[in-house]
Structures are given as C-alpha cells and as structure tokens.
Motif scaffolding. Structure first.
Motif, PDB file in Angstrom:
ATOM      1  N   GLY A  43       4.949 -16.114  95.439  1.00  0.00           N
ATOM      2  CA  GLY A  43       3.802 -15.636  96.206  1.00  0.00           C
ATOM      3  C   GLY A  43       2.462 -15.773  95.521  1.00  0.00           C
ATOM      4  N   GLY A  44       2.348 -16.705  94.565  1.00  0.00           N
ATOM      5  CA  GLY A  44       1.096 -16.892  93.845  1.00  0.00           C
ATOM      6  C   GLY A  44       0.005 -17.543  94.664  1.00  0.00           C
ATOM      7  N   GLY A  45       0.383 -18.251  95.720  1.00  0.00           N
ATOM      8  CA  GLY A  45      -0.616 -18.846  96.598  1.00  0.00           C
ATOM      9  C   GLY A  45      -0.720 -20.345  96.489  1.00  0.00           C
ATOM     10  N   ARG A  46      -1.718 -20.870  97.163  1.00  0.00           N
ATOM     11  CA  ARG A  46      -1.958 -22.309  97.250  1.00  0.00           C
ATOM     12  C   ARG A  46      -2.704 -22.801  96.008  1.00  0.00           C
ATOM     13  NH1 ARG A  46      -5.132 -23.157 102.210  1.00  0.00           N
ATOM     14  NH2 ARG A  46      -3.250 -22.348 103.145  1.00  0.00           N
ATOM     15  N   VAL A  47      -2.262 -23.957  95.509  1.00  0.00           N
ATOM     16  CA  VAL A  47      -2.858 -24.608  94.351  1.00  0.00           C
ATOM     17  C   VAL A  47      -3.321 -25.994  94.784  1.00  0.00           C
ATOM     18  CG1 VAL A  47      -2.397 -25.516  92.042  1.00  0.00           C
ATOM     19  CG2 VAL A  47      -1.346 -23.364  92.768  1.00  0.00           C
TER      20      VAL A  47
END
Length: 192
Positions: A43-47
C-alpha cells in the motif's frame, strides 16, 4: 533524445515526457512514452520512473523491477536508495548490461532515471538515490528548455499539470531531438 519534466505541487509529482525515439536515424513514436508507473507492495502507492538515455532501460525496468518494500518502512530516502539498488541489479543483469563502466572503479547507468513517489523526487544512480530539493526537475536533451518553462510557469502560478504539459511541448518544438505526435505529451502523477 528526450525531455522528462516533473513538478511537485506539495502533495504529488506530475511528470511528463515526449514520445519520440530514434531508430537508425528514423524518428518513431513510442506507445508507452518514457515514464514507467509501478505500484509498491504494502500500500505504499504509485511510483513513477522517468527514463532518458538508452531506451532499453525502459523495457528492462518495466518488466523486471519489483518494489516489494513500502516507502514508509525505512523512511523515504532509505527507500529510494533501496529502489536504486534494485534498479542497478536489474540493469546489470541485462545482456548486454545497461550499467556501464566509467573507469576502473565506478559504473553508471546507461542513461538517467528520475524516481518520484508522493511529492518527492530523486535521481537514481548506481546503488544510490540523490534527493532533489527543488520542486521542479527536467532531464534529457530538452532539459534546458523544459526547466526554463517550468520555472516560468511556477512563477506565474500555473496549474502543475498544465505547466508540465507546456514544458514538454516547448522542448519538443525547440529541441531537434525531442518530439510528440498527435497524442501530445504523456503525463502521469503519483497521486490522482
């Protein structure tokens, strides 16, 4: 020849690129552009990874780079270093390798990679990441035109997405190596 333009608005990074590549002297337009969008595990997000230089870097990182660790685990800068280490391994394992020796003791990517997550940006190098302090960054042969455009747009208070779009369009117009087709610049953001 490339233009990657990026701007942080304090909440997210908006990154844009041209789509032109040269193959044996013939200009071709890439379907995916020069920005890779990945999602971190946990769930760290978009890179976002903007790539200039050897076009094989794009495909190699797109298909083989896995970010299976969350940015918050070690702090953003340590996380970015881990991404650089993973990217170095992926590029070094390519045949031929996309990490090239500069001299007897050091190596470098055969290009430049800009990493963005949330509102932060880093330039990746072999086994490391350099955090960027400025809220705008460009790279590639059109970087001077793009950087001037971004700073001007920022000073005028333009919407960041429009500012990045304009920077790529101007670099594509006034730098002989950059180019866009009728789709226009490819624009991505770390958050919607």
């Amino acid at each position: 020849m490339t233009i990657i333009a990026a701007m942080s608005d304090g909440e997210r990074v908006i990154m844009g690129c041209d789509t032109r590549a040269d193959y044996c002297g013939t200009a071709i337009y890439m379907a995916r552009g020069k920005i890779i969008t990945l999602t971190t595990m946990g769930g760290g997000g978009r890179v976002l990874l903007g790539v200039s230089g050897n076009s094989a870097i794009i495909a190699r990182l797109q298909h083989h780079l896995k970010i299976d660790f969350a940015p918050n685990a070690d702090g953003p800068d340590r996380w970015a270093h881990r991404v650089a280490e993973a990217a170095t391994t992926v590029l070094a394992e390519a045949t031929p390798p996309l990490v090239t020796p500069e001299d007897d003791s050091a190596s470098s990517f055969d290009g430049t990679v800009l990493l963005a997550w949330r509102d932060r940006m880093w330039v990746l190098h072999v086994h490391g990441a350099m955090p960027l302090q400025d809220s705008v960054h460009t790279m590639g042969s059109g970087s001077e035109i793009g950087l001037g455009s971004l700073h001007t747009a920022q000073r005028l208070g333009m919407d960041p997405r429009e500012a990045v779009d304009l920077a790529v369009r101007l670099a594509s117009t006034y730098n002989a190596g950059c180019g866009i087709d009728d789709r226009g610049p490819m624009i991505h953001a770390t958050l919607d």
